[in-house]
Design a protein around this motif. Structure first.
Motif, PDB file in Angstrom:
ATOM      1  N   HIS A  69      -5.157   9.376  -9.073  1.00 30.25           N
ATOM      2  CA  HIS A  69      -4.716   7.988  -9.181  1.00 30.25           C
ATOM      3  C   HIS A  69      -4.391   7.427  -7.807  1.00 30.25           C
ATOM      4  N   SER A  70      -4.841   6.209  -7.556  1.00 30.88           N
ATOM      5  CA  SER A  70      -4.520   5.563  -6.286  1.00 30.88           C
ATOM      6  C   SER A  70      -3.789   4.270  -6.542  1.00 30.88           C
ATOM      7  N   ASP A  71      -2.962   3.916  -5.610  1.00 29.77           N
ATOM      8  CA  ASP A  71      -2.300   2.621  -5.699  1.00 29.77           C
ATOM      9  C   ASP A  71      -1.977   2.135  -4.300  1.00 29.77           C
ATOM     10  N   ILE A  72      -1.794   0.842  -4.183  1.00 34.57           N
ATOM     11  CA  ILE A  72      -1.312   0.321  -2.917  1.00 34.57           C
ATOM     12  C   ILE A  72      -0.071  -0.522  -3.175  1.00 34.57           C
ATOM     13  N   ILE A  73       0.835  -0.452  -2.264  1.00 32.56           N
ATOM     14  CA  ILE A  73       2.068  -1.231  -2.372  1.00 32.56           C
ATOM     15  C   ILE A  73       2.227  -2.012  -1.078  1.00 32.56           C
ATOM     16  N   ALA A  74       2.313  -3.325  -1.199  1.00 34.69           N
ATOM     17  CA  ALA A  74       2.556  -4.128  -0.006  1.00 34.69           C
ATOM     18  C   ALA A  74       4.015  -3.941   0.377  1.00 34.69           C
ATOM     19  N   LEU A  75       4.257  -3.673   1.641  1.00 41.39           N
ATOM     20  CA  LEU A  75       5.628  -3.403   2.067  1.00 41.39           C
ATOM     21  C   LEU A  75       6.408  -4.678   2.336  1.00 41.39           C
ATOM     22  N   GLU A  76       5.677  -5.784   2.336  1.00 43.04           N
ATOM     23  CA  GLU A  76       6.375  -7.056   2.477  1.00 43.04           C
ATOM     24  C   GLU A  76       6.285  -7.824   1.160  1.00 43.04           C
ATOM     25  N   GLN A  77       7.410  -8.359   0.710  1.00 39.64           N
ATOM     26  CA  GLN A  77       7.468  -9.042  -0.583  1.00 39.64           C
ATOM     27  C   GLN A  77       6.899 -10.458  -0.476  1.00 39.64           C
ATOM     28  N   ASN A  78       6.091 -10.840  -1.431  1.00 38.29           N
ATOM     29  CA  ASN A  78       5.500 -12.184  -1.430  1.00 38.29           C
ATOM     30  C   ASN A  78       5.678 -12.863  -2.776  1.00 38.29           C
ATOM     31  N   ASP A  79       5.390 -14.155  -2.827  1.00 40.84           N
ATOM     32  CA  ASP A  79       5.482 -14.918  -4.068  1.00 40.84           C
ATOM     33  C   ASP A  79       4.210 -14.734  -4.887  1.00 40.84           C
ATOM     34  N   PRO A  80       4.272 -15.037  -6.206  1.00 42.14           N
ATOM     35  CA  PRO A  80       3.060 -14.996  -7.021  1.00 42.14           C
ATOM     36  C   PRO A  80       1.992 -15.878  -6.380  1.00 42.14           C
ATOM     37  N   ALA A  81       0.764 -15.416  -6.346  1.00 38.83           N
ATOM     38  CA  ALA A  81      -0.260 -16.225  -5.696  1.00 38.83           C
ATOM     39  C   ALA A  81      -1.632 -15.990  -6.284  1.00 38.83           C
ATOM     40  N   LYS A  82      -2.440 -17.043  -6.134  1.00 39.85           N
ATOM     41  CA  LYS A  82      -3.822 -17.008  -6.596  1.00 39.85           C
ATOM     42  C   LYS A  82      -4.682 -17.183  -5.349  1.00 39.85           C
ATOM     43  N   TYR A  83      -5.582 -16.259  -5.115  1.00 41.55           N
ATOM     44  CA  TYR A  83      -6.444 -16.303  -3.932  1.00 41.55           C
ATOM     45  C   TYR A  83      -7.861 -16.637  -4.390  1.00 41.55           C
ATOM     46  N   VAL A  84      -8.457 -17.641  -3.775  1.00 40.49           N
ATOM     47  CA  VAL A  84      -9.786 -18.083  -4.186  1.00 40.49           C
ATOM     48  C   VAL A  84     -10.716 -18.067  -2.977  1.00 40.49           C
ATOM     49  N   LEU A  85     -11.843 -17.386  -3.117  1.00 41.40           N
ATOM     50  CA  LEU A  85     -12.803 -17.306  -2.010  1.00 41.40           C
ATOM     51  C   LEU A  85     -14.220 -17.486  -2.529  1.00 41.40           C
ATOM     52  N   GLU A  86     -15.025 -18.246  -1.798  1.00 42.80           N
ATOM     53  CA  GLU A  86     -16.430 -18.348  -2.171  1.00 42.80           C
ATOM     54  C   GLU A  86     -17.144 -17.083  -1.706  1.00 42.80           C
ATOM     55  N   ILE A  87     -17.850 -16.456  -2.636  1.00 44.30           N
ATOM     56  CA  ILE A  87     -18.665 -15.295  -2.272  1.00 44.30           C
ATOM     57  C   ILE A  87     -20.008 -15.832  -1.803  1.00 44.30           C
ATOM     58  N   ASN A  88     -20.380 -15.519  -0.579  1.00 50.12           N
ATOM     59  CA  ASN A  88     -21.709 -15.858  -0.078  1.00 50.12           C
ATOM     60  C   ASN A  88     -22.071 -14.816   0.976  1.00 50.12           C
ATOM     61  N   LYS A  89     -23.226 -14.974   1.609  1.00 52.69           N
ATOM     62  CA  LYS A  89     -23.677 -13.921   2.520  1.00 52.69           C
ATOM     63  C   LYS A  89     -22.726 -13.707   3.700  1.00 52.69           C
ATOM     64  N   ASN A  90     -21.923 -14.730   4.017  1.00 53.13           N
ATOM     65  CA  ASN A  90     -20.997 -14.605   5.143  1.00 53.13           C
ATOM     66  C   ASN A  90     -19.642 -14.005   4.776  1.00 53.13           C
ATOM     67  N   THR A  91     -19.352 -13.918   3.479  1.00 51.67           N
ATOM     68  CA  THR A  91     -18.014 -13.424   3.114  1.00 51.67           C
ATOM     69  C   THR A  91     -18.041 -12.029   2.478  1.00 51.67           C
ATOM     70  N   LEU A  92     -19.213 -11.384   2.448  1.00 48.91           N
ATOM     71  CA  LEU A  92     -19.312 -10.055   1.829  1.00 48.91           C
ATOM     72  C   LEU A  92     -18.432  -9.013   2.517  1.00 48.91           C
ATOM     73  N   THR A  93     -18.182  -9.215   3.820  1.00 49.38           N
ATOM     74  CA  THR A  93     -17.402  -8.213   4.570  1.00 49.38           C
ATOM     75  C   THR A  93     -15.914  -8.560   4.649  1.00 49.38           C
ATOM     76  N   VAL A  94     -15.513  -9.653   3.997  1.00 55.33           N
ATOM     77  CA  VAL A  94     -14.099 -10.068   4.031  1.00 55.33           C
ATOM     78  C   VAL A  94     -13.216  -9.010   3.358  1.00 55.33           C
ATOM     79  N   ARG A  95     -12.118  -8.665   4.021  1.00 50.23           N
ATOM     80  CA  ARG A  95     -11.178  -7.658   3.538  1.00 50.23           C
ATOM     81  C   ARG A  95     -10.444  -8.143   2.291  1.00 50.23           C
ATOM     82  N   VAL A  96     -10.362  -7.280   1.292  1.00 48.95           N
ATOM     83  CA  VAL A  96      -9.662  -7.617   0.061  1.00 48.95           C
ATOM     84  C   VAL A  96      -8.621  -6.538  -0.236  1.00 48.95           C
TER      85      VAL A  96
END
Ligand SMILES: [Zn+2]
Length: 193
Positions: free
Chosen positions: A51-78
């Protein structure tokens, strides 16, 4: 500061309870423009539990992230935390968090690969013509996006704000109260179509 910190521990296996065999590996990663995340992996050589998990060490607010997938964004870190819902509405695919869902750090192409694997599994599970047709259609759309053909929208909704899409072109929105209430944080299911 990109020095990754690695900590290994022997723990009691959460799946089979064997003592002295299961290994917990904790790795601290620094994600540019996001902050530190802790990646934990538990592996048991006795029963095969992983089992793997990640925990962000900095607390943030609820958020919705929206990104257009195209040939230039395939390498964007998620960064996808265990509590995030990931969807591509144009393809009709959505992965909601469940007890077995995992947090991970990948890129847009990696998300597409995970969806591709999920659809391939669905192809084997559901043998009726309609499901086969839908799954093949979805698979084709994912593969075209991976080749850089066409566009679609990647949406990550995280009630704990522990996820991120690290790009200048990402839109970060608040999650409306009523949407927040409907977001799953625990039970698993993959919707296709
Ligand atoms: Zn075990």
């Amino acid at each position: 500061m990109n020095e990754d910190q690695l900590t290994e521990m022997i723990i009691k296996c959460p799946a089979c309870s064997v003592e002295g065999k299961a290994k917990s590996i904790m790795k601290e990663l620094e994600i540019p423009h996001f902050g530190k995340v802790l990646e934990t992996t538990i592996q048991c050589p006795s029963c095969g539990f992983k089992h793997s998990d990640i925990i962000a060490l900095e607390q943030n607010d609820p958020a919705k992230y929206v990104l257009e997938i195209n040939k230039n964004t395939l390498t964007v870190r998620v960064v996808r935390s265990q509590s995030a819902t990931v969807s591509i509405p144009e393809i009709g695919i959505k992965v909601e968090p469940g007890p077995k869902s995992e947090g991970y750090v990948t890129n847009v192409e990696g998300i597409l690969n995970r969806f591709e694997d999920a659809v391939k599994k669905a192809l084997k599970l559901f043998e009726d013509d309609e499901s086969q047709k839908n799954a093949k259609n979805t698979l084709n759309q994912i593969q075209e996006l991976k080749k850089g053909n066409g566009t679609a929208t990647l949406i990550i909704q995280d009630p704990f704000g522990q996820s991120n899409i690290v790009s200048d072109s990402v839109k970060i929105l608040e999650i409306p109260e009523e949407e927040l209430r409907e977001l799953k944080t625990g039970f698993s299911h993959i919707e296709d179509g």
